[in-house]
Design a protein around this motif. Structure first.
Motif, PDB file in Angstrom:
ATOM      1  N   GLU A 199      38.513  49.747  46.716  1.00  0.00           N
ATOM      2  CA  GLU A 199      38.912  49.165  48.057  1.00  0.00           C
ATOM      3  C   GLU A 199      37.482  48.714  48.806  1.00  0.00           C
ATOM      4  O   GLU A 199      37.741  47.521  49.283  1.00  0.00           O
ATOM      5  N   LYS A 200      36.560  49.279  48.404  1.00  0.00           N
ATOM      6  CA  LYS A 200      35.263  48.886  48.775  1.00  0.00           C
ATOM      7  C   LYS A 200      34.913  47.412  48.426  1.00  0.00           C
ATOM      8  O   LYS A 200      34.655  46.521  49.014  1.00  0.00           O
ATOM      9  N   LEU A 201      35.130  47.341  46.973  1.00  0.00           N
ATOM     10  CA  LEU A 201      34.879  45.932  46.457  1.00  0.00           C
ATOM     11  C   LEU A 201      35.570  44.549  47.103  1.00  0.00           C
ATOM     12  O   LEU A 201      35.360  43.853  47.322  1.00  0.00           O
ATOM     13  N   ILE A 202      37.037  45.295  47.163  1.00  0.00           N
ATOM     14  CA  ILE A 202      37.985  44.199  47.882  1.00  0.00           C
ATOM     15  C   ILE A 202      37.595  44.007  49.221  1.00  0.00           C
ATOM     16  O   ILE A 202      37.653  42.622  49.783  1.00  0.00           O
ATOM     17  N   LEU A 203      37.164  44.776  50.172  1.00  0.00           N
ATOM     18  CA  LEU A 203      36.681  44.743  51.392  1.00  0.00           C
ATOM     19  C   LEU A 203      35.390  43.647  51.500  1.00  0.00           C
ATOM     20  O   LEU A 203      35.339  43.088  52.483  1.00  0.00           O
ATOM     21  N   GLN A 204      34.680  43.919  50.263  1.00  0.00           N
ATOM     22  CA  GLN A 204      33.404  43.016  50.303  1.00  0.00           C
ATOM     23  C   GLN A 204      33.757  41.793  49.861  1.00  0.00           C
ATOM     24  O   GLN A 204      32.950  40.704  50.059  1.00  0.00           O
ATOM     25  N   GLY A 205      34.866  41.261  49.746  1.00  0.00           N
ATOM     26  CA  GLY A 205      35.174  39.970  49.302  1.00  0.00           C
ATOM     27  C   GLY A 205      35.588  39.717  47.960  1.00  0.00           C
ATOM     28  O   GLY A 205      35.780  38.621  47.441  1.00  0.00           O
ATOM     29  N   VAL A 206      35.757  40.634  46.949  1.00  0.00           N
ATOM     30  CA  VAL A 206      36.028  40.531  45.545  1.00  0.00           C
ATOM     31  C   VAL A 206      37.452  40.227  45.693  1.00  0.00           C
ATOM     32  O   VAL A 206      38.439  40.743  46.195  1.00  0.00           O
ATOM     33  N   HIS A 207      37.696  39.165  44.725  1.00  0.00           N
ATOM     34  CA  HIS A 207      39.219  38.716  44.517  1.00  0.00           C
ATOM     35  C   HIS A 207      40.104  39.448  43.758  1.00  0.00           C
ATOM     36  O   HIS A 207      41.142  39.936  43.985  1.00  0.00           O
ATOM     37  N   SER A 208      39.515  39.987  42.368  1.00  0.00           N
ATOM     38  CA  SER A 208      40.091  40.874  41.688  1.00  0.00           C
ATOM     39  C   SER A 208      39.232  41.808  40.825  1.00  0.00           C
ATOM     40  O   SER A 208      38.182  41.470  40.581  1.00  0.00           O
ATOM     41  N   VAL A 209      39.808  43.049  40.914  1.00  0.00           N
ATOM     42  CA  VAL A 209      39.053  44.092  40.090  1.00  0.00           C
ATOM     43  C   VAL A 209      40.275  44.203  38.680  1.00  0.00           C
ATOM     44  O   VAL A 209      41.070  44.512  38.458  1.00  0.00           O
ATOM     45  N   LEU A 210      39.454  43.727  37.490  1.00  0.00           N
ATOM     46  CA  LEU A 210      40.051  43.790  36.069  1.00  0.00           C
ATOM     47  C   LEU A 210      39.403  44.942  35.142  1.00  0.00           C
ATOM     48  O   LEU A 210      38.164  45.100  35.074  1.00  0.00           O
ATOM     49  N   ARG A 211      40.077  45.607  34.406  1.00  0.00           N
ATOM     50  CA  ARG A 211      39.754  46.586  33.425  1.00  0.00           C
ATOM     51  C   ARG A 211      39.285  45.869  32.104  1.00  0.00           C
ATOM     52  O   ARG A 211      40.089  44.875  31.924  1.00  0.00           O
ATOM     53  N   LYS A 212      38.286  46.243  31.416  1.00  0.00           N
ATOM     54  CA  LYS A 212      38.056  45.709  30.122  1.00  0.00           C
ATOM     55  C   LYS A 212      38.806  46.839  29.180  1.00  0.00           C
ATOM     56  O   LYS A 212      39.191  47.530  29.532  1.00  0.00           O
ATOM     57  N   PRO A 213      39.306  46.081  28.048  1.00  0.00           N
ATOM     58  CA  PRO A 213      38.882  44.710  27.676  1.00  0.00           C
ATOM     59  C   PRO A 213      39.716  43.799  28.444  1.00  0.00           C
ATOM     60  O   PRO A 213      40.993  44.125  28.532  1.00  0.00           O
ATOM     61  N   ILE A 214      39.417  42.657  28.358  1.00  0.00           N
ATOM     62  CA  ILE A 214      40.027  41.468  28.952  1.00  0.00           C
ATOM     63  C   ILE A 214      40.339  40.356  28.080  1.00  0.00           C
ATOM     64  O   ILE A 214      39.421  40.121  27.357  1.00  0.00           O
ATOM     65  N   PHE A 215      41.730  39.919  27.871  1.00  0.00           N
ATOM     66  CA  PHE A 215      41.997  38.875  26.854  1.00  0.00           C
ATOM     67  C   PHE A 215      41.801  37.573  27.835  1.00  0.00           C
ATOM     68  O   PHE A 215      41.924  37.475  28.893  1.00  0.00           O
ATOM     69  N   LEU A 216      41.053  36.704  26.929  1.00  0.00           N
ATOM     70  CA  LEU A 216      40.495  35.441  27.572  1.00  0.00           C
ATOM     71  C   LEU A 216      41.837  34.478  27.926  1.00  0.00           C
ATOM     72  O   LEU A 216      41.856  33.883  29.169  1.00  0.00           O
TER      73      LEU A 216
END
Length: 122
Positions: A92-109
């Motif tokens: 929530e803090k990251l989103i409030l700071q203006g982050v668009h999306s929070v994604l878990r690794k591993p991420i598929f390109l």
């Protein structure tokens, strides 16, 4: 086509990512160090910033705090990647700071390419 900056301390991730993103027409830059990345964001306009949270010395959290202080978060679309599960509060803090999306690794390109194609370039 989008101009991407990927901030990630693992060179084995960014090299193949560069090939793939460039093959679909995007411009892809990367920084293996948070402080170098910060300067790159000050000096350039990126459409999307991919940011790994877990980096030694200067973490993704530090990058976001610095961008927020300098009022640069509003101008950026930032996707953060985390290998660990963040607490609801951290997310929530990251989103409030203006982050668009929070994604878990591993991420598929392929998923990432789809996600950025959904963004309207401002």
């Amino acid at each position: 086509a989008m101009k991407i900056l990927h901030i990630e301390d693992n060179a084995e991730i960014v090299e193949p990512a560069k090939l793939i993103f460039e093959s679909v027409g995007h411009t892809y830059h990367y920084a293996l160090d948070g402080k170098v990345a910060l300067q790159a964001i000050r000096d350039n306009k990126y459409d999307v910033v991919f940011l790994d949270l877990m980096m030694p010395e200067f973490s993704g959290f530090d990058v976001i705090d610095a961008l927020e202080k300098e009022n640069l978060m509003k101008k950026q679309i930032v996707f953060v990647f985390s290998a660990m599960t963040l607490s609801k509060e951290q997310e929530e803090k990251l989103i409030l700071q203006g982050v668009h999306s929070v994604l878990r690794k591993p991420i598929f390109l392929a998923d990432l390419i789809k996600r950025i194609e959904l963004i309207q370039v401002r």
